[in-house]
Design an enzyme around this catalytic site. Sequence first.
Site, PDB file in Angstrom:
ATOM      1  N   CYS A  77      50.746  39.454  24.236  1.00 16.30           N
ATOM      2  CA  CYS A  77      51.365  40.781  24.297  1.00 16.30           C
ATOM      3  C   CYS A  77      52.645  40.844  23.454  1.00 16.30           C
ATOM      4  O   CYS A  77      52.566  40.742  22.243  1.00 16.30           O
ATOM      5  CB  CYS A  77      51.601  41.209  25.743  1.00 16.30           C
ATOM      6  N   HIS A  94      46.579  41.619  28.287  1.00 20.38           N
ATOM      7  CA  HIS A  94      46.991  40.741  29.387  1.00 20.38           C
ATOM      8  C   HIS A  94      45.769  40.279  30.175  1.00 20.38           C
ATOM      9  O   HIS A  94      45.602  40.621  31.352  1.00 20.38           O
ATOM     10  CB  HIS A  94      47.950  41.474  30.320  1.00 20.38           C
ATOM     11  N   GLU A 121      45.348  37.580  31.453  1.00 22.39           N
ATOM     12  CA  GLU A 121      45.784  36.691  32.534  1.00 22.39           C
ATOM     13  C   GLU A 121      46.173  37.446  33.804  1.00 22.39           C
ATOM     14  O   GLU A 121      46.399  36.818  34.853  1.00 22.39           O
ATOM     15  CB  GLU A 121      46.965  35.834  32.060  1.00 22.39           C
TER      16      GLU A 121
END
Length: 307
Positions: free
Chosen positions: A142, A235, A237
């Site tokens: 990001c 993102h 994750e």
Amino acid sequence: MPINVPDGLPAAEILTKEDVFIMEEKRAEHQDIRPLSIVILNLMPNKIITETQILRLLGNSPLQVDITLLYPETHRSKNTPEEYLIKYYQTFDSIKDQKFDGMIITGAPIEQMPFEEVDFWPELQKIMDWSKANVFSTLFICWGAQAGLYHFFGVPKYPLPAKMFGVFPHTLNRRDIRLLRGFDDIFYVPHSRHTEVRKEDIVKVPELEILSESEESGVYLVGTKGGRQIFVTGHSEYDPYTLKAEYDRDISYELPINVPQNYYPGDDPRQTPVVRWRGHSNLLFANWLNYYVYQETPYNLEELGNR
């Protein structure tokens, strides 16, 4: 296989309850296999949440991974106690003479600031330059991806008229790249950002290749030839409730924010969010760790400077 973390790290207890194989330093000292050494530069305000998310994905790999946590010394954290950083994290000065198989540079909620106005920008530049000779492959996430693209290749970021916020479908531009092995034809990724990098700037850089993008959220995966640097604008994750927490926070502060797209059933925030990105996130991190770190890094890390 396990990931090796500092003794007593709070994330270890959380992940152990999820059946993620965590090995603390004392036990790892008795292993004969050289683990992969991964340094995570954590730029997020709540370091515990971010480190847990990333360690969860690294721990899903069959490879043994030795983790070093890093924070920018030139930034005073308001959300993570200093004693926590002292206990579990390293500074760049303390690790700059080491070499690592891989590095992850996280995002940071500062994308609306010019890079040069970020208080730790000079330190981050130094770390990114150091990584070229001391890390085999680096994964930028990001804002970290925007920072890396700007620093190394002059790719600018642009403000968006409204926050890119939600879970968006993505497609592949290549199918013969190992990082993308096993990806679905269409896969979903969370995004949460106020700025973007643009395709027309990236295609002008011969060292870069756009590997995946989305009609709605734009460029997603960018890699250098050979995979020494991977830039991820989303993102993957994120936990199931991370976007909800961000949305609820902004609502509580009476900030202008739209409901995250494709996240709640019927875009109704009263409903339980639907997770569509878990398989992709595990595959992305597993492929990077296996194909770009484990299979390519030299056994003797001192050879990195010659590559």
